[in-house]
Design a protein around this motif. Structure first.
Motif, PDB file in Angstrom:
ATOM      1  N   UNK A 176      86.450  27.474 -54.137  1.00  0.00           N
ATOM      2  CA  UNK A 176      86.504  26.456 -53.079  1.00  0.00           C
ATOM      3  C   UNK A 176      86.751  25.074 -53.677  1.00  0.00           C
ATOM      4  N   UNK A 177      86.060  24.756 -54.762  1.00  0.00           N
ATOM      5  CA  UNK A 177      86.260  23.457 -55.415  1.00  0.00           C
ATOM      6  C   UNK A 177      87.673  23.341 -55.972  1.00  0.00           C
ATOM      7  N   UNK A 178      88.173  24.421 -56.573  1.00  0.00           N
ATOM      8  CA  UNK A 178      89.531  24.377 -57.109  1.00  0.00           C
ATOM      9  C   UNK A 178      90.572  24.276 -56.004  1.00  0.00           C
ATOM     10  N   UNK A 179      90.368  24.991 -54.916  1.00  0.00           N
ATOM     11  CA  UNK A 179      91.289  24.867 -53.783  1.00  0.00           C
ATOM     12  C   UNK A 179      91.223  23.461 -53.191  1.00  0.00           C
ATOM     13  N   UNK A 180      90.011  22.879 -53.180  1.00  0.00           N
ATOM     14  CA  UNK A 180      89.857  21.533 -52.619  1.00  0.00           C
ATOM     15  C   UNK A 180      90.643  20.496 -53.408  1.00  0.00           C
ATOM     16  N   UNK A 181      90.855  20.744 -54.701  1.00  0.00           N
ATOM     17  CA  UNK A 181      91.660  19.818 -55.500  1.00  0.00           C
ATOM     18  C   UNK A 181      93.085  19.730 -54.973  1.00  0.00           C
ATOM     19  N   UNK A 182      93.498  20.752 -54.206  1.00  0.00           N
ATOM     20  CA  UNK A 182      94.855  20.784 -53.659  1.00  0.00           C
ATOM     21  C   UNK A 182      94.977  20.129 -52.284  1.00  0.00           C
ATOM     22  N   UNK A 183      93.876  19.667 -51.739  1.00  0.00           N
ATOM     23  CA  UNK A 183      93.955  19.031 -50.412  1.00  0.00           C
ATOM     24  C   UNK A 183      93.598  17.547 -50.480  1.00  0.00           C
ATOM     25  N   UNK A 184      93.514  16.994 -51.686  1.00  0.00           N
ATOM     26  CA  UNK A 184      93.267  15.554 -51.783  1.00  0.00           C
ATOM     27  C   UNK A 184      94.534  14.806 -51.413  1.00  0.00           C
ATOM     28  N   UNK A 185      94.374  13.544 -51.042  1.00  0.00           N
ATOM     29  CA  UNK A 185      95.554  12.739 -50.732  1.00  0.00           C
ATOM     30  C   UNK A 185      95.202  11.517 -49.915  1.00  0.00           C
ATOM     31  N   UNK A 186      96.215  10.749 -49.612  1.00  0.00           N
ATOM     32  CA  UNK A 186      96.045   9.530 -48.849  1.00  0.00           C
ATOM     33  C   UNK A 186      96.578   8.345 -49.618  1.00  0.00           C
ATOM     34  N   UNK A 187      97.658   7.771 -49.137  1.00  0.00           N
ATOM     35  CA  UNK A 187      98.235   6.590 -49.772  1.00  0.00           C
ATOM     36  C   UNK A 187      97.511   5.338 -49.312  1.00  0.00           C
ATOM     37  N   UNK A 188      97.591   4.292 -50.099  1.00  0.00           N
ATOM     38  CA  UNK A 188      96.905   3.043 -49.771  1.00  0.00           C
ATOM     39  C   UNK A 188      97.890   1.949 -49.336  1.00  0.00           C
ATOM     40  N   UNK A 189      98.915   2.337 -48.599  1.00  0.00           N
ATOM     41  CA  UNK A 189      99.833   1.354 -48.029  1.00  0.00           C
ATOM     42  C   UNK A 189      99.289   0.764 -46.728  1.00  0.00           C
ATOM     43  N   UNK A 190      98.442   1.518 -46.047  1.00  0.00           N
ATOM     44  CA  UNK A 190      97.925   1.115 -44.733  1.00  0.00           C
ATOM     45  C   UNK A 190      97.206  -0.235 -44.713  1.00  0.00           C
ATOM     46  N   UNK A 191      96.484  -0.663 -45.787  1.00  0.00           N
ATOM     47  CA  UNK A 191      95.756  -1.932 -45.649  1.00  0.00           C
ATOM     48  C   UNK A 191      96.675  -3.123 -45.372  1.00  0.00           C
ATOM     49  N   UNK A 192      97.875  -3.103 -45.919  1.00  0.00           N
ATOM     50  CA  UNK A 192      98.795  -4.215 -45.694  1.00  0.00           C
ATOM     51  C   UNK A 192      99.391  -4.163 -44.294  1.00  0.00           C
ATOM     52  N   UNK A 193      99.733  -2.963 -43.847  1.00  0.00           N
ATOM     53  CA  UNK A 193     100.409  -2.782 -42.573  1.00  0.00           C
ATOM     54  C   UNK A 193      99.443  -2.669 -41.400  1.00  0.00           C
TER      55      UNK A 193
END
Length: 446
Positions: A176-193
């Motif tokens: 489960x922990x190893x599979x969870x490494x494959x669902x991380x994400x999220x860019x940080x462009x949103x704070x400006x926009x």
């Protein structure tokens, strides 16, 4: 050769004993999460998440709503709503809002099987611990210039919490922990926009964490070194994997380093805004027209975080909530920073103060971060006078304020009777016999 990090971490997730006091900390975080989710139900991102969830009817509670949804859909919508005020709990060392992923996942699981409050609190403490520890090793100002910390730490935290609650076998927990490494994400462009991705990141993480837990329980196997391998999570983050990741080392818990925000705005704007409030109160009524310049000093992490140096134009509320200058200007103009002060288009008097503000890196605050988040605000008035207020650290919302906000949000959404029942049920969550049944009290009468 030592075992892969996920294998060793899984053993700790399943067996580590949270130290005394963590159940009380979880209870405070849970009440704060429920308050935020109830209060933010009518924000635009929360409405969008609700509309999506309502396409998947089921039996899991949508906090503050009379409808229910499938567990994954409910976790998504509840996570987005819990983030909707930008007032969620914060762990500065990992740059993460762990509660808005861990808690909706555990609440969804608690409505699929009977879960008592003690088991819920234990699992939550483990989830916070794992997310915070991973974040301490991965997240820094360079990382945050591109990636959303919560989008990376949240999935691992929620999966660890869920593995503990479900009592997965060690190989399942490691997968489960190893599979969870494959669902991380999220860019940080949103704070400006000012885009809505920020509110949806925890929703994606919570929904996917439930999927990962179900897959691992059904026998899906993740790559053994998905955390610490040459193409694993730490490598992707540009970080060195830790030799070990001890949980609750020396009787400490990362939950003790989690705080509840006092103000509905970015973590890095909290202390500058509070210093500006103090300055306003100490100086008495300040005519905004008498202000000739504003100097704001904070840590490098604060000044460099995307969006925190925003000067406008402010076309979306989230741009204003991220901007340190905007939040300081609001505090100076109004003596407080509340949700109503982010109404757009902004007051011209406020925008004038934003334009007068400079933002600088303070070496002392930088050295003290993340243990402390100090800031200083100085004013130069037209008559030449200088006024300054500094705080060595932010001032979090205390337990009394969290309770007050919870009761007020519950009453606004559920009415006096419904609020009284919900508040009473979650006065001591660790004593609940059935957390999922108690969550039903967050549903208004149809």
């Amino acid at each position: 050769m030592s075992a892969p990090l996920a294998t060793r971490l899984a053993a700790a997730v399943l067996h580590a004993a949270p130290p005394p006091g963590t159940a009380e900390a979880v209870a405070l975080c849970l009440r704060d999460f429920l308050a935020c989710a109830l209060e933010a139900r009518d924000t635009a991102p929360s409405r969008a998440a609700r509309a999506l969830a309502q396409q998947e009817p089921g039996d899991a509670t949508l906090i503050g709503l009379a409808q229910r949804a499938l567990p994954g859909a409910a976790a998504f919508a509840n996570a987005a709503a819990g983030h909707g005020l930008v007032r969620e709990d914060m762990h500065a060392g990992s740059g993460s809002h762990l509660g808005i992923v861990v808690l909706p996942v555990l609440l969804a699981l608690a409505q699929q099987r009977r879960v008592d409050g003690a088991a819920f609190a234990e699992a939550a403490a483990v989830g916070y611990e794992v997310g915070a520890q991973l974040g301490r090793h991965m997240v820094n100002p360079r990382f945050s210039r591109q990636w959303r910390p919560t989008g990376w730490t949240g999935p691992l935290a929620a999966v660890a919490a869920g593995a503990r609650l479900l009592g997965l076998a060690p190989p399942q927990a490691a997968s489960a922990l190893n599979l969870a490494a494959n669902i991380v994400g999220g860019l940080n462009e949103w704070p400006r926009d000012g885009g809505d991705e920020m509110f949806l990141h925890p929703g994606f993480a919570a929904r996917n964490a439930l999927a990962v837990l179900a897959l691992a329980a059904a026998g899906a196997e993740g790559s053994a070194a998905a955390l610490d391998g040459p193409a694993g999570l730490f490598a992707a983050a540009g970080a060195t994997p830790p030799a070990a990741l001890p949980l609750f080392a020396e009787g400490d818990a990362e939950l003790r380093h989690v705080f509840r925000k006092a103000l509905p705005l970015c973590n890095f704007a909290q202390t500058p805004a509070q210093a500006a409030q103090r300055l306003r109160h100490q100086a008495g009524a300040i005519d905004p027209d008498d202000i000739a310049a504003i100097r704001i000093r904070a840590s490098e992490a604060a000044v460099r975080y995307p969006g925190c140096d925003g000067t406008g134009p402010f076309q979306r509320v989230l741009q204003a909530k991220m901007s340190i200058r905007f939040c300081v200007a609001a505090a100076l103009l109004h003596g407080a920073v509340e949700e109503r002060h982010f109404a757009l288009p902004a007051d011209p008097a406020l925008l004038r103060l934003v334009a007068l503000a400079s933002l600088e890196i303070d070496p002392e605050a930088t050295a003290a971060f993340p243990s402390r988040q100090g800031a200083e605000v100085s004013l130069t008035l037209r008559d030449g006078r200088q006024l300054t207020a500094a705080l060595p650290d932010l001032e979090p919302a205390d337990a009394a304020r969290v309770q007050q906000r919870f009761a007020a949000a519950a009453q606004a959404r559920l009415g006096a009777g419904g609020a009284a029942r919900l508040v009473a049920a979650f006065a001591e969550p660790a004593a609940l016999e059935d957390v999922g049944a108690a969550l039903r009290l967050a549903e208004p009468a149809a």
